[in-house]
Design an enzyme around this catalytic site. Structure first.
Site, PDB file in Angstrom:
ATOM      1  N   GLU A 245       0.781  -0.962  -0.022  1.00  0.00           N
ATOM      2  CA  GLU A 245      -0.102  -0.101   0.216  1.00  0.00           C
ATOM      3  C   GLU A 245       0.943   1.417  -0.234  1.00  0.00           C
ATOM      4  O   GLU A 245       1.579   1.021   1.122  1.00  0.00           O
ATOM      5  CB  GLU A 245      -0.862   0.030   1.200  1.00  0.00           C
ATOM      6  CG  GLU A 245      -2.007   1.113   1.785  1.00  0.00           C
ATOM      7  CD  GLU A 245      -2.594   1.444   3.119  1.00  0.00           C
ATOM      8  OE1 GLU A 245      -2.523   2.608   3.717  1.00  0.00           O
ATOM      9  OE2 GLU A 245      -3.038   0.293   3.384  1.00  0.00           O
ATOM     10  N   CYS A 282      -4.125   7.101   5.775  1.00  0.00           N
ATOM     11  CA  CYS A 282      -4.085   6.583   4.226  1.00  0.00           C
ATOM     12  C   CYS A 282      -4.821   6.786   3.411  1.00  0.00           C
ATOM     13  O   CYS A 282      -5.157   7.670   2.375  1.00  0.00           O
ATOM     14  CB  CYS A 282      -3.850   5.493   4.167  1.00  0.00           C
ATOM     15  SG  CYS A 282      -4.914   3.993   4.887  1.00  0.00           S
TER      16      CYS A 282
END
Length: 499
Positions: A245, A282
């Site tokens: 990620e 995020c």
């Protein structure tokens, strides 16, 4: 060359607090991986695995005060946030224990022989087995839920894979404490402690992804760091899956009807979402497409008012603070960019949240590409559009994202809803309507991933299906029953879900 010491550091001043460990050498990494590899068969019993995960959750909960205090000293995220994150972390561990008990993750499929089929079909029995040692790279912004005891570790252990974790340098003491608790949980469950091993240091991370006994890797971090490790994983003599990620802008589109209906609520809601955790999520909404005009002005005023109430914040480390200050300064200096709330440095150790505003046509026309790159910290960009065409043109310029959000009118006649939802869907792994993306529920249907650079694979790192990253399918053909794993034998002796 002697190994460098690893220090726990005050996130505000950048000054060391205490020495925690030393950076692992190549020999240390080799020993760690081999130790984990040697005990991989100990995780074969699903009942023991499930008990281990639940024991780990219990020990973490039992050490709540110490874990939260240690993590707060290293991250300045605050006890309220960290207490909630710890609860999420232990819930993940228990959820994966339930996944292990239930057994459908094994994806068992049996086709009985059929000589009359074209072509004739033999006896085929398929299931999934663990890959082997998994390397987990801890995240900076979630010292618990995406670090040593986090989702990558929990899902890999649930799959039956031992784990070697590379601690994040922003919270080495927290990492060491959590690793000790997980190793204690292994011992209490009758497993070798080396089903989880911890290493520290930048070089250790590179050595880890290159080690021939590492079978897969999970990473949460920057595009630059994640891409370097992804390339290293692909360049190995035997390439391995790398589930990274890396970065996400998380666009939000507000339809004209939605803003006309509830401009103030949207502005207040966005302010809360983009400043949550000092903008270090995020899933922080980093680009918002809002209509021009009177209703758009009311939205922007409410957003500015909400952001202005956020006090100075300490970011996770000095490097991130400096990058944030430099990033918002560069963006604010672009032609046509206004600063309804100027973001930047508050004092020598903290930052202030802010809002940048620009005409969408400037970005859609190819200018200001910098505004389409993630700026980690408490800032968002409002791109003001005059037509749906401007919105769709700008969306075609966006990279992949973890999330994409659409706010529509609460009545059913918002004519922009369907076409804009269709335009957002290719951009992200999770598409929200009339919500904010910064909460990521741990659930069976959750998907926390997205097109590159959000992630390097199509998998999720949150939710039950995260376990699939650490498994591979195997089919047994025409194999005598006594040689088959119990999971695949006639009569289904273990009572598992099978197709």
């Amino acid at each position: 060359m002697a190994a460098e010491p690893v220090w726990s550091v005050d996130p505000g001043t950048g000054k060391p607090r205490e020495q925690v460990a030393v950076e692992a050498t190549a020999e240390d990494v080799d020993r760690a991986v081999r130790a984990a590899h040697e005990v991989r068969e100990s995780l074969a019993d699903r009942t023991v695995r499930a008990a281990f995960l639940r024991t780990a959750a219990d020990l973490l909960d039992g050490a709540r005060e110490q874990v939260v205090e240690t993590a707060d000293a290293e991250t300045a995220l605050g006890s309220v946030r960290l207490t909630g994150e710890l609860a999420r972390t232990t819930a993940q561990l228990r959820a994966f224990a339930d996944v292990v008990d239930e057994g459908s993750f094994l994806d068992i499929r049996i086709d009985l022989p059929d000589a009359g089929a074209t072509p004739p079909r033999p006896d085929l029995r398929r299931w999934k087995i663990p890959l082997g040692v998994v390397a987990v790279y801890a995240a900076s912004n979630f010292p618990l839920a995406f670090s040593v005891p986090g989702g990558d570790t929990a899902s890999a252990l649930a799959a039956g894979c031992p784990v070697v974790v590379k601690a994040h340098p922003d919270h080495p003491a927290t990492s060491a404490l959590c690793a000790a608790l997980l190793r204690r949980a292994a011992a209490k469950s009758g497993l070798p402690e080396d089903v989880l091993v911890l290493v520290h240091g930048f070089d250790a991370g590179v050595e880890l992804v290159r080690h021939p006994l590492v079978a897969a890797a999970g990473f949460t971090g920057s595009v630059r760091g994640g891409r370097a490790l992804f390339d290293a994983a692909a360049a190995r003599p035997v390439p391995i899956p790398f589930h990274g990620e890396l970065g996400s802008l998380n666009p939000v589109v507000l339809t004209t009807a939605a803003v006309e209906e509830r401009a103030a609520d949207l502005g207040t809601g966005l302010a809360g979402s983009m400043t949550l955790g000092a903008g270090q999520f995020c899933t922080k909404p980093g680009l918002v497409l809002a209509p021009s005009g009177e209703a758009g002005d009311r939205f922007l005023d409410a957003l500015a008012a909400g952001v202005s109430t956020a006090g100075p914040a300490v970011l996770l480390d000095r490097r991130m603070r400096d990058a944030f200050v430099a990033g918002v300064t560069e963006r604010a200096a672009l032609a046509g960019v206004d600063t309804p709330v100027p973001p930047g440095a508050a004092d020598a150790h903290t930052v202030t949240a802010g809002v940048l505003a620009v005409d969408a046509a400037r970005i859609a026309g190819g200018d200001h590409h910098l505004l389409l790159e993630e700026c980690f910290g408490p800032v968002t960009v409002v791109a003001r559009y005059t037509s749906r065409t401007e919105v769709t043109e700008l969306l075609t310029r966006l990279p992949g994202n973890l999330t994409a959000t659409l706010h529509i009118a609460e009545r059913d006649d918002d004519e922009d809803a369907a076409p804009l939802l269709a335009a957002l869907t290719p951009l992200a792994g999770r598409v929200l309507v009339n919500g904010w993306p910064t909460g990521v529920a741990v659930a069976a249907a959750q998907h926390h991933g997205g097109p590159y650079p959000a992630t390097t694979s199509t998998s999720t790192s949150v939710g039950a299906t995260a376990i699939e990253r650490w498994l591979r399918p195997v089919t047994y053909q025409s194999t005598p029953g006594h040689l088959l794993p119990p999971e695949l034998r006639d009569g289904n002796p273990l009572k598992l879900p099978r197709r």
